[in-house]
Design a protein around this motif. Structure first.
Motif: not given
Length: 211
Positions: A104-111, A113-127
């Motif tokens: 849980d702690e590492l998952e919070s870290t990964l979300q 800004g230095a990592w996935f920054d999920t609040s600003q970039y909620p999705q990863i896309t591929f086309s």
């Protein structure tokens, strides 16, 4: 006791054989019209089955081991004709906040800004943009991945494992396995370079259901 054991072994072996036959028969019943041949798969538009979709990743830690994780929320679509495979089109969406590393702690870290920054970039896309058919029907699917607002071209090595009518869902289904690799530094995730490797290995497994 030795005498009894000698007689029991053949019956035990027979039981194992019968179990294997019953499992095989069950598989045939659940997936009629199964074919592993690429050109025998049915053309059309498909949607990824979210209950059978797996995006796993591995990245080196201290040069000693691998951090292994996955994303739990994935969507995707596929449109293809196996007899004209170069026209294949595939799209995928990953909810970045669904990252799961069993910590849980590492998952919070990964979300953050230095990592996935999920609040600003909620999705990863591929086309996908192009497809090449290689040896043993392995497909090189080239496309654009967008992560943290940065778009890069990647190649996904993909194999379709077969297709069948799935009596559990009532839909024709094709299964696939795929691999690719990205560099986290390409997407601005360059923190802790001395601790965490730059290369991230990605595995994808799943099933597409025909619409």
């Amino acid at each position: 006791m030795i005498f009894a054991g000698r007689w029991l072994k053949p019956y035990k072996a027979l039981g194992i054989v019968l179990l294997c036959l019953s499992v095989s028969a069950c598989a045939s019943i659940l997936r009629p019209n199964f074919s592993p041949v690429l050109t025998e798969l049915r053309p059309g538009a498909y949607s990824l089955d979210p209950e059978h979709a797996y995006v796993n990743f591995r990245v080196g830690h201290l040069g000693l081991s691998k951090i292994v994780g996955r994303f739990n929320v994935v969507e995707g679509s596929l449109d293809f004709d196996p007899k004209n495979i170069t026209d294949l089109s595939m799209q995928g969406i990953i909810e970045s906040a669904s990252v799961d590393v069993n910590n849980d702690e590492l998952e919070s870290t990964l979300q953050e800004g230095a990592w996935f920054d999920t609040s600003q970039y909620p999705q990863i896309t591929f086309s996908s943009t192009s497809v090449e058919r290689g040896e043993d029907d392995v497909l090189s699917i080239t496309g654009d991945i967008t992560l943290r607002g940065v778009t890069k071209e990647i190649v996904i090595q993909t194999r379709f494992n077969g297709g069948a009518d799935n009596i559990l869902t009532g839909k024709y289904t094709v299964g696939f396995s795929a691999t690719t690799q990205i560099k986290r530094s390409d997407f601005g995730m360059d923190s802790f370079a001395a601790l965490i490797a730059d290369d991230i290995d990605i595995e994808l497994h799943g099933e597409f259901q025909r619409n």
